[in-house]
Design a protein around this motif. Sequence first.
Motif, PDB file in Angstrom:
ATOM      1  N   THR A 146      -3.959 -17.941  11.840  1.00  0.00           N
ATOM      2  CA  THR A 146      -3.590 -18.368  13.182  1.00  0.00           C
ATOM      3  C   THR A 146      -4.309 -19.671  13.500  1.00  0.00           C
ATOM      4  O   THR A 146      -5.522 -19.774  13.334  1.00  0.00           O
ATOM      5  CB  THR A 146      -3.959 -17.312  14.227  1.00  0.00           C
ATOM      6  OG1 THR A 146      -3.239 -16.104  13.951  1.00  0.00           O
ATOM      7  CG2 THR A 146      -3.609 -17.794  15.634  1.00  0.00           C
ATOM      8  N   VAL A 147      -3.553 -20.647  13.932  1.00  0.00           N
ATOM      9  CA  VAL A 147      -4.113 -21.923  14.365  1.00  0.00           C
ATOM     10  C   VAL A 147      -3.928 -22.013  15.873  1.00  0.00           C
ATOM     11  O   VAL A 147      -2.816 -21.814  16.388  1.00  0.00           O
ATOM     12  CB  VAL A 147      -3.422 -23.108  13.664  1.00  0.00           C
ATOM     13  CG1 VAL A 147      -3.988 -24.423  14.167  1.00  0.00           C
ATOM     14  CG2 VAL A 147      -3.590 -22.993  12.153  1.00  0.00           C
ATOM     15  N   SER A 148      -5.021 -22.293  16.584  1.00  0.00           N
ATOM     16  CA  SER A 148      -4.980 -22.349  18.048  1.00  0.00           C
ATOM     17  C   SER A 148      -5.299 -23.752  18.528  1.00  0.00           C
ATOM     18  O   SER A 148      -6.303 -24.344  18.120  1.00  0.00           O
ATOM     19  CB  SER A 148      -5.984 -21.357  18.649  1.00  0.00           C
ATOM     20  OG  SER A 148      -5.699 -20.035  18.245  1.00  0.00           O
ATOM     21  N   LEU A 149      -4.445 -24.273  19.391  1.00  0.00           N
ATOM     22  CA  LEU A 149      -4.667 -25.565  20.043  1.00  0.00           C
ATOM     23  C   LEU A 149      -4.918 -25.295  21.524  1.00  0.00           C
ATOM     24  O   LEU A 149      -4.081 -24.714  22.208  1.00  0.00           O
ATOM     25  CB  LEU A 149      -3.458 -26.480  19.861  1.00  0.00           C
ATOM     26  CG  LEU A 149      -3.581 -27.881  20.471  1.00  0.00           C
ATOM     27  CD1 LEU A 149      -4.608 -28.711  19.698  1.00  0.00           C
ATOM     28  CD2 LEU A 149      -2.227 -28.591  20.484  1.00  0.00           C
ATOM     29  N   ILE A 150      -6.088 -25.717  22.003  1.00  0.00           N
ATOM     30  CA  ILE A 150      -6.480 -25.487  23.393  1.00  0.00           C
ATOM     31  C   ILE A 150      -6.730 -26.825  24.065  1.00  0.00           C
ATOM     32  O   ILE A 150      -7.327 -27.734  23.473  1.00  0.00           O
ATOM     33  CB  ILE A 150      -7.754 -24.618  23.469  1.00  0.00           C
ATOM     34  CG1 ILE A 150      -7.514 -23.279  22.762  1.00  0.00           C
ATOM     35  CG2 ILE A 150      -8.189 -24.388  24.910  1.00  0.00           C
ATOM     36  CD1 ILE A 150      -8.759 -22.429  22.628  1.00  0.00           C
ATOM     37  N   GLY A 151      -6.269 -26.974  25.299  1.00  0.00           N
ATOM     38  CA  GLY A 151      -6.478 -28.214  26.026  1.00  0.00           C
ATOM     39  C   GLY A 151      -6.195 -28.031  27.501  1.00  0.00           C
ATOM     40  O   GLY A 151      -5.761 -26.951  27.950  1.00  0.00           O
TER      41      GLY A 151
END
Length: 756
Positions: free
Chosen positions: A511-516
């Motif tokens: 799982t790759v998570s992008l948070i912003g």
Amino acid sequence: MYRVITIAVLLLMLGARTLANGFFVASPQDYYWYPTDREASYFKAFPDGFNPCFIELMSNKQTVTIDKDSVFVQVYQTYYNISPDTLQTYYLMPIPTGIQTTAFQFSINQDEFRAELYDAGKSFKVCKDLVHRTGNYQWWAYANNPMYRVNIYKTPPRSVLAVKVTYKYKLTPETNRYAFEYLLGTERYSAKPVKDSEFTLTIKGADRLTNFYSPWQDLQPTYNNDKQVTFKLTNKSNRFANDFFIYYAVNSQPVGYSLFTHKETGKPGYFMLSFDAGYGQTAEEKDMVFAVDVAETMTPAQLEKVKKALSTCIKKLGANDRFNVVTFSNLSESAFPDFVNPTPTNAAQANAFLTAAKTAGKANYEGAFNKCLHFSKDPIRPYYVLLISAGEPQTGIVVEHDELMEEVDVAQVRTLRMFTVGIGNNANAAFLERLAAYTQGESLFIADDNAIETGISAFCEQVSNPVLINLQLYFGDNFEVLEMYPKKPTNLFKDQTLFILGKYKRGSTTTVSLIGDSKKQMQRYDYTMQFPEKSDKYSFVAQIWAARAIGEMLNKLKADGNDLDGVGEEIADLAEEHFIINPYTAHLMLKNMQFLSPDKKKQAPRMLAQAGTDYATEYAGVTRQKGPDALMSSLVATSLSRAAYLRQLQTGQENMTYTNEKGALQKDIRAEYRMLNGKALYRNADNLLTDISTQNKSEAEKIDFNSDAYMSIASPELVPYLCLGKQLRFETGGKVYEVQETPPIQQQEVKEGSNK
């Protein structure tokens, strides 16, 4: 696996071959040919005496519509038979292996003709015979693919042929991504430049269309809406030089992704991960400081161009953005006491402030930072500084670069990003690049004063419209990432794709998570991605990763001002492994070549072994802070460190020189090599395009191009090499061959008033 149907043959730098809309082959005499199944005639694709020629292509209109996974192709062409004779004519259209076309229709002047499909075996015989009869090696590029053939029988003299071809097929996705190729290069077979050529591609997706990517260059569509885009290329009285190749993703999330990987068994893998917000996203509200170093190192003419560029930048600010303008030399001044909105009144006042600015004095960066970084702050709102300089820190209590970085820290601007622009040879490239990197911004260097206005305007447009800020990127706990560039992504900008290049230790699904932050709210996007343990596709990913690594190391050398840590050796190893050539890697690679024997040096790249440039002098510019050499090395390093396309890897090659086989000095090495499935082929001292794996093998059997010996070794496995040219050095069956050019068989041209 995905498969795509394409148009015509062209070899890209990355080694992919594609096929195209068809073309006519004719004979000045009345011949009928057909490779039958009988062995006696199967090896004769053409009857004795058949001498192929090409009919002039006058116009070429190609329209492709992709609706979800269904592709519909329409080709409209007009040809003109200038011959006074009736010709036996054949229309050939190669297609990729595995494509299942349906509803294939072909007509000339509204009369329908039956198309026949040759399998790959027959196509190889046809293309081999065409090479032998015409002396044109480019026919090899068609040889491993099935081919449609239409027999026209009799083409009237001095007649116009209006051709219409239509067909359909299905695209097969790979995860969330599709690939589409369309080569426009068959126009090269026309005797004259095509008067009118047009290619239109419309893509309609089931969901949001994002992450458009072509490995060679940046190709972006026109959005009709978030689920439909259009690409359109036109050419008047010319030929399309390159094919069309695009990957694109279909995503349901507000931020789309695409993943390319390349991994050999037992070795670390490479990945290119991209994120794209797609169509219709609104930029985040931001605070923007336009800071201009007006010290005496900037000329009045340069300053005037900067003023025009900033006037354009101010016009493009959003209604809810805030901005200020700062000019500085010995003292720093601002147009307003604090940030203001870009109302017409405030914009006019800012432009009047810029108009009054004059170049004079010394640059006080300490004072500039105290001014630029101490306007009112918001804990989430982006705080951007676009700093433009033609010089370096010269005066003030704090001048040293390390101490100036501390001044940035003291300001405590959490959301600060500084975007630096260096103009001309007096700009301290090392300081500006370091300042941008320190604040996770970007830098731009402009060597040509004529490019100041357009360069700054485009750079500002690119970096000043974030849609997702304060980014954090996480991979699953059991997935190990190695050497990622950028090390920490910061912002996702509107109409810009964020590319992340890295290496991974072992393949797995993670799982790759992008948070912003967006609209003052934290956003999290989770993606399930597969990083395979073995993947021989997308070899370009490893080369682009290596380019970024080399760019970062070149910047480190400039920041350090020396190479006490052996960074140069690391650069040389990467440059040799991935064949990344520029004036700085060339110097390091030449140092390793100095111990080669004369025989082995003869098989080395002549652009290095016979270099006409003093690369040791060029390399010295890598550790210099300012000056022409420092500026050029920063241009190359910046291009490499942000590379996402193979074309960016050629930065600096246009100024490199070498001595050719005739002893003449040549400038520009970009045509001196090719990449074939990740492997380099380059010109050696004898002008042979040489497979790098044969560099240390001096013994080779010499054969003439288009000779019986040449034809006897030709095989489907060698087609990727044979279609590269007439002068080659490669290995097959444990034996090295050198193909030498001989006077070519003259291709028959249809000339007015003659059968010849």
